[in-house]
Design an enzyme around this catalytic site. Structure first.
Site, short mmCIF file in Angstrom:
data_model
loop_
_atom_site.label_atom_id
_atom_site.label_comp_id
_atom_site.label_asym_id
_atom_site.label_seq_id
_atom_site.Cartn_x
_atom_site.Cartn_y
_atom_site.Cartn_z
N ASP A 91 1.14 -0.80 0.35
CA ASP A 91 0.02 -0.24 0.01
C ASP A 91 1.01 1.24 0.08
O ASP A 91 1.08 0.94 1.01
CB ASP A 91 -1.09 -0.20 0.92
N LYS B 263 -6.43 3.34 -2.87
CA LYS B 263 -7.12 3.36 -1.49
C LYS B 263 -7.57 4.70 -0.82
O LYS B 263 -6.29 5.20 -1.76
CB LYS B 263 -5.61 2.43 -1.37
N LYS C 196 -10.11 0.28 -2.70
CA LYS C 196 -9.78 -0.40 -1.26
C LYS C 196 -10.94 0.83 -0.07
O LYS C 196 -9.72 1.93 -0.57
CB LYS C 196 -8.72 -0.72 -0.83
#
Length: 220
Positions: free
Chosen positions: A89, A150, A182
């Site tokens: 991430d 994300k 996400k």
């Protein structure tokens, strides 16, 4: 619906203890979460804890501000993968994105090249973006070839919102992209999870995963 497999069970506090990380791993195995998400220093330990399970290991790069250089992020990514990370991430450099989208696209491509078949999620920190910028950020992540976009680090002024997800999903559909979303940051209830999924989220990052799953059990 099986919510368990949607969760990146998360603990990214700076003061997280070994005992807490072990508990995180134990909970992820017990509840069959998709992954645990931890800071890079804990990746080797988590690999040991999860070696007999199907739970994936997720870690963060350039976290939480995204203000490290491309070379530093590439190096962080290489080390994280070498030590056992399955998913990265990575925090987008927001100031650079606002100045030069094309440059950021090339950066993401470099990170994905390092990740190879590992999953790359790009954190765009929607709290710092206008709706128009969220649209642009989604296009940048699509063009960069990442696997997920994300919403948040969980360390800014707010986390994910339904509107964030709707904007991202709309751009993804318009461009016939396979990019996934996400949602993370401030996700504490089953109701919110259901709303996020309905809006288009396919992965949920939360430190409250256990409490949310217990809500589903009580609901049934």
């Amino acid at each position: 619906m099986n919510y368990n497999s949607l969760f990146d069970h998360t603990l990214l506090r700076a003061d997280a203890s070994v005992e807490e990380i072990k508990q995180l791993c134990d909970e992820a195995v017990k509840f069959n979460f998709f992954s645990v998400c931890v800071n890079p220093s804990y990746v080797p330990y988590v690999k040991e804890q999860l070696h007999n399970s199907s739970v994936k290991i997720c870690t963060v790069v350039g976290f939480p501000l995204g203000q490290t250089s491309t070379k530093q992020k590439v190096y962080e990514t290489k080390i994280a993968i070498k030590e056992g990370a399955d998913e990265i991430d990575m925090v987008l450099n927001i100031s650079e994105f606002k100045e030069n989208c094309a440059c950021v696209v090339n950066e993401i491509r470099k990170y994905k090249k390092v990740c190879k078949k590992k999953i790359l999620k790009v954190i765009v920190e929607t709290a710092l973006l206008s709706e128009n910028e969220i649209e642009k950020a989604t296009l940048v992540v699509i063009d960069g070839g990442a696997d997920f976009i994300k919403t948040s680090t969980g360390f800014s002024s707010r986390g994910a919102s339904i509107k964030d997800i709707e904007i991202m999903k709309n751009v993804i559909e318009k461009n016939n992209s396979k990019l996934k979303i996400k949602a993370s940051g401030g996700i504490k209830t089953l109701t919110f999870v259901e709303e996020l999924i309905k809006a288009g989220a396919e992965r949920i990052g939360s430190s409250k995963s256990v409490e949310i799953i217990k809500e589903t059990l009580n609901k049934n």
